[in-house]
Scaffold this motif. Sequence first.
Motif, PDB file in Angstrom:
ATOM      1  N   LYS A 243     -26.342 -26.246  10.874  1.00 19.93           N
ATOM      2  CA  LYS A 243     -26.146 -24.707  10.884  1.00 19.93           C
ATOM      3  C   LYS A 243     -25.008 -24.718  10.653  1.00 19.93           C
ATOM      4  O   LYS A 243     -25.345 -23.809   9.543  1.00 19.93           O
ATOM      5  CB  LYS A 243     -26.087 -24.569  13.113  1.00 19.93           C
ATOM      6  N   LEU A 244     -24.548 -25.292  10.289  1.00 23.56           N
ATOM      7  CA  LEU A 244     -23.273 -25.716   9.367  1.00 23.56           C
ATOM      8  C   LEU A 244     -22.774 -25.424   8.206  1.00 23.56           C
ATOM      9  O   LEU A 244     -22.805 -24.739   7.880  1.00 23.56           O
ATOM     10  CB  LEU A 244     -21.723 -26.360  10.203  1.00 23.56           C
ATOM     11  N   ASN A 245     -24.131 -26.432   7.752  1.00 23.80           N
ATOM     12  CA  ASN A 245     -24.609 -26.203   6.273  1.00 23.80           C
ATOM     13  C   ASN A 245     -24.969 -25.794   5.758  1.00 23.80           C
ATOM     14  O   ASN A 245     -25.288 -25.653   4.832  1.00 23.80           O
ATOM     15  CB  ASN A 245     -24.666 -28.448   6.048  1.00 23.80           C
ATOM     16  N   GLY A 246     -25.925 -24.603   6.284  1.00 23.85           N
ATOM     17  CA  GLY A 246     -26.516 -23.787   6.335  1.00 23.85           C
ATOM     18  C   GLY A 246     -27.891 -24.402   6.191  1.00 23.85           C
ATOM     19  O   GLY A 246     -28.679 -22.859   5.720  1.00 23.85           O
ATOM     20  N   LYS A 247     -28.900 -25.013   6.398  1.00 26.83           N
ATOM     21  CA  LYS A 247     -29.641 -25.642   5.932  1.00 26.83           C
ATOM     22  C   LYS A 247     -30.841 -25.039   7.439  1.00 26.83           C
ATOM     23  O   LYS A 247     -31.929 -24.436   6.974  1.00 26.83           O
ATOM     24  CB  LYS A 247     -30.447 -27.237   6.392  1.00 26.83           C
ATOM     25  N   LEU A 248     -30.340 -24.688   8.293  1.00 21.60           N
ATOM     26  CA  LEU A 248     -31.414 -23.908   9.178  1.00 21.60           C
ATOM     27  C   LEU A 248     -30.926 -22.359   8.689  1.00 21.60           C
ATOM     28  O   LEU A 248     -32.349 -21.726   9.417  1.00 21.60           O
ATOM     29  CB  LEU A 248     -30.013 -24.127  10.407  1.00 21.60           C
ATOM     30  N   GLY A 249     -30.048 -21.763   8.255  1.00 23.18           N
ATOM     31  CA  GLY A 249     -29.669 -20.778   7.731  1.00 23.18           C
ATOM     32  C   GLY A 249     -30.949 -20.756   7.241  1.00 23.18           C
ATOM     33  O   GLY A 249     -32.245 -19.335   6.392  1.00 23.18           O
ATOM     34  N   GLU A 250     -31.476 -21.190   5.733  1.00 22.54           N
ATOM     35  CA  GLU A 250     -31.901 -21.424   4.840  1.00 22.54           C
ATOM     36  C   GLU A 250     -33.615 -21.336   5.712  1.00 22.54           C
ATOM     37  O   GLU A 250     -34.530 -20.740   4.942  1.00 22.54           O
ATOM     38  CB  GLU A 250     -32.090 -22.308   3.923  1.00 22.54           C
ATOM     39  N   LEU A 251     -33.679 -22.158   6.386  1.00 22.96           N
ATOM     40  CA  LEU A 251     -35.386 -22.166   7.210  1.00 22.96           C
ATOM     41  C   LEU A 251     -35.429 -21.243   7.549  1.00 22.96           C
ATOM     42  O   LEU A 251     -36.635 -20.510   8.012  1.00 22.96           O
ATOM     43  CB  LEU A 251     -35.543 -22.806   8.498  1.00 22.96           C
TER      44      LEU A 251
END
Length: 265
Positions: A243-251
């Motif tokens: 979530k912090l590195n943005g990968k979850l948001g990208e998904l």
Amino acid sequence: MRRLKSLFAIATTALAVLTAPGLASADKLKDVLGAGRLRVGILTDAAPWGFKDDKGEIAGLDADLAKLIAADMGVKLELVPVTGAARIPSLLSDKIDVLIAGLGATPERAQQIMFSQPYAVVNLGVYGPKSIAAATGKKAENLERHTVAVAKGTTLDVWLTDNAPKVKLVRFEDTPAAIAAYLAGQADSFAENSAIALKVKEQNPTKEVELKFLIRQSPAHIGLRQGEQNLLNWINTALFTNKLNGKLGELQLKWFKEEQSLPTL
């Protein structure tokens, strides 16, 4: 003295039983790392959570999340198809290590399994055409003259049965069958989560798919067997990190068209 010796003997026997090789406490995280393989139960009939793409491969938000977690863990990923009804039984029978299958948390389910922090959140509701008036409050009176297709035994089925007894539910074995009934005109509406409803609308542009009644928000969690606290801690850390590195948001953007603000347990 004789009593002390007797108590000591009992304690020694109990300790030997508890530490016997076959009864040692399980550690699924250690087992997964040792095997170099993570078995993930996933739906294959519930786009965009999990489904078969044009190449026959498993795709969707849950599949991508499973790949991300396995990569972070440094192990190979084995996706194991499960049905909605068989999700939790597959986990309890150790056919899979974790369950990533659009799983909502309920008090009943929490008696059987453990839940991770949420990785996505959707709205549960009833969807249908413009001809059905949308509800303006928290009751489903607008649906009482209409049939609602729903997958048998789901959270939606249980909620509508308990809270909207006058609504005529038409139950089907799974989500695809319920949606197919709506698309074929065999039901006036269907009950599902907003992610699936969005996919239905995208795939059937000539069919009206509008929210008619909002039930509640429903976060999705990763499911684990009871007692696997080490694996649960690791998964929650992985979700937090991604979530912090943005990968979850990208998904989330890829599959839900929007990045979400997630609740916490």
